[in-house]
Design an enzyme around this catalytic site. Sequence first.
Site, PDB file in Angstrom:
ATOM      1  CG  HIS A  25      -1.892   1.136   1.292  1.00 42.86           C
ATOM      2  ND1 HIS A  25      -2.988   1.139   2.142  1.00 42.86           N
ATOM      3  CD2 HIS A  25      -1.937   2.321   0.638  1.00 42.86           C
ATOM      4  CE1 HIS A  25      -3.651   2.270   1.998  1.00 42.86           C
ATOM      5  NE2 HIS A  25      -3.015   3.022   1.100  1.00 42.86           N
ATOM      6  CG  HIS A  27      -1.361   6.109  -2.797  1.00 45.25           C
ATOM      7  ND1 HIS A  27      -2.544   5.881  -3.444  1.00 45.25           N
ATOM      8  CD2 HIS A  27      -1.554   5.735  -1.505  1.00 45.25           C
ATOM      9  CE1 HIS A  27      -3.427   5.403  -2.578  1.00 45.25           C
ATOM     10  NE2 HIS A  27      -2.858   5.304  -1.395  1.00 45.25           N
ATOM     11  CG  HIS A 205      -7.588   3.519  -0.180  1.00 44.99           C
ATOM     12  ND1 HIS A 205      -6.947   2.885  -1.213  1.00 44.99           N
ATOM     13  CD2 HIS A 205      -6.658   4.330   0.410  1.00 44.99           C
ATOM     14  CE1 HIS A 205      -5.675   3.289  -1.239  1.00 44.99           C
ATOM     15  NE2 HIS A 205      -5.469   4.167  -0.270  1.00 44.99           N
ATOM     16  CD  GLU A 208      -7.217   7.027   4.507  1.00 43.05           C
ATOM     17  OE1 GLU A 208      -7.812   6.977   3.412  1.00 43.05           O
ATOM     18  OE2 GLU A 208      -6.122   7.619   4.677  1.00 43.05           O
ATOM     19  CG  ASP A 286      -1.402   5.825   2.548  1.00 36.49           C
ATOM     20  OD1 ASP A 286      -1.714   5.472   1.404  1.00 36.49           O
ATOM     21  OD2 ASP A 286      -2.217   6.376   3.329  1.00 36.49           O
ATOM     22  CG  ASP A 287       0.215   8.978   0.092  1.00 40.66           C
ATOM     23  OD1 ASP A 287       0.237   8.915  -1.148  1.00 40.66           O
ATOM     24  OD2 ASP A 287      -0.772   8.647   0.776  1.00 40.66           O
TER      25      ASP A 287
HETATM   26  N1  HPA Z   1      -6.403   7.621   1.136  1.00 40.25           N
HETATM   27  C1  HPA Z   1      -7.115   7.873   0.031  1.00 40.25           C
HETATM   28  N2  HPA Z   1      -6.557   8.268  -1.086  1.00 40.25           N
HETATM   29  C2  HPA Z   1      -5.241   8.433  -1.140  1.00 40.25           C
HETATM   30  C3  HPA Z   1      -4.464   8.176  -0.034  1.00 40.25           C
HETATM   31  C4  HPA Z   1      -5.073   7.736   1.162  1.00 40.25           C
HETATM   32  O1  HPA Z   1      -4.454   7.487   2.213  1.00 40.25           O
HETATM   33  N3  HPA Z   1      -3.185   8.430  -0.407  1.00 40.25           N
HETATM   34  C5  HPA Z   1      -3.205   8.803  -1.702  1.00 40.25           C
HETATM   35  N4  HPA Z   1      -4.454   8.802  -2.147  1.00 40.25           N
HETATM   36 ZN    ZN Z   2      -3.614   4.870   0.465  1.00 45.01          ZN
END
Ligand code: HPA
Ligand code: ZN
Length: 346
Positions: A25, A27, A205, A208, A286-287
């Site tokens: 996971h 991006h 997703h 969250e 994630d990012d």
């Molecule tokens: N959630 C939803 N969209 C996203 C995320 C996330 O954590 N990171 C990049 N796009």
């Molecule tokens: Zn994500």
Amino acid sequence: MSSVPSIPAERLPELLRAMPKAELHMHIEGSLEPELIFAMSQRNGVAIPYASVEELRQAYAFTNLQSFLDIYYAGASVLITQQDFHDMAWAYLQKAKADNVVHAELFFDPQTHTARGVAMQVVIEGLHSACVRAGTELGVDASLILCFLRHLSEEDAFATLEQALPFRDKFIGVGLDSSEVGHPPEKFARVFARCRELGLHLVAHAGEEGPPEYVWTALDLLKVERVDHGVQSSKDPQLMQRLARDRIPLTVCPLSNLKLCVFPSLDQHNIRALLDAGLVVTVNSDDPAYFGGYVNDNFLQTFAATGLTAAQAYTLAANSFEASFADAGQKKRWREQLDAAFARFA
Ligand code: HPA
Ligand code: ZN
């Protein structure tokens, strides 16, 4: 491994760094570091509303998912050429190698680029060439998962799928990301059904920021094989039972959850409760350029804050291989590498 060797607590950070792992996971646009954003902004002549790398970094103070997404999409606007997409993914894959990631499944958001006039071919071939290079030059196995932006329409998702199908051999599945609340999984039921017919892997997703109901509908209507985040599932005991029974993996991202205020602090993260309930939990970044760390930072900070043990480290790494979309033979080889890494610490 029938029992995880007892490993002294002071060697846990070293073990977390050294153990082989899969990252499932992340991006790829969220790996774009401020320095690279500035370099690409200059080389492509794309203006961004920040005067310096420092000023951009200072803007990374998020209060929720949307406050992050606004800056994340602005950062991605500097990506224009196939070389840009290659360079971004290559930078991430080198960091992954340094973190002993042996397999990575990378999300990408084509609509963020095609909406600006960048061709699908430029996006996919730029990213894919970096994945191939990682296999040959780094020994890191990498593949791509195309994400639909859920704040856009299902019609837009269908058009995106059509544009991507000429490159069907260069991505392994589809996902669903962007603004969750108000954009439930059922909005994308038809396009996911089509992707399923095409033999693509399916993830989304869910849970969250959104409620447990979104996890139920991701499972039952979209028929996803993994749930990205999914941390809100702990509010619904029946859902927890379902996830455990069907061994549906959750790709948990602790530093993301901290930075987007899903949990007030890392020591209040529910990762231990998810593990204790027998869920197939994995740890991911994630990012990473936006949330303060790559996958090993996520492991190290989470273990330091919550007191998870070496046995739980083994479970998390083993889960990352089980939850991946690699074939059974490959999964077995990674599991043997994991056992060998733990044996070295015994
Ligand atoms: N959630 C939803 N969209 C996203 C995320 C996330 O954590 N990171 C990049 N796009
Ligand atoms: Zn994500």
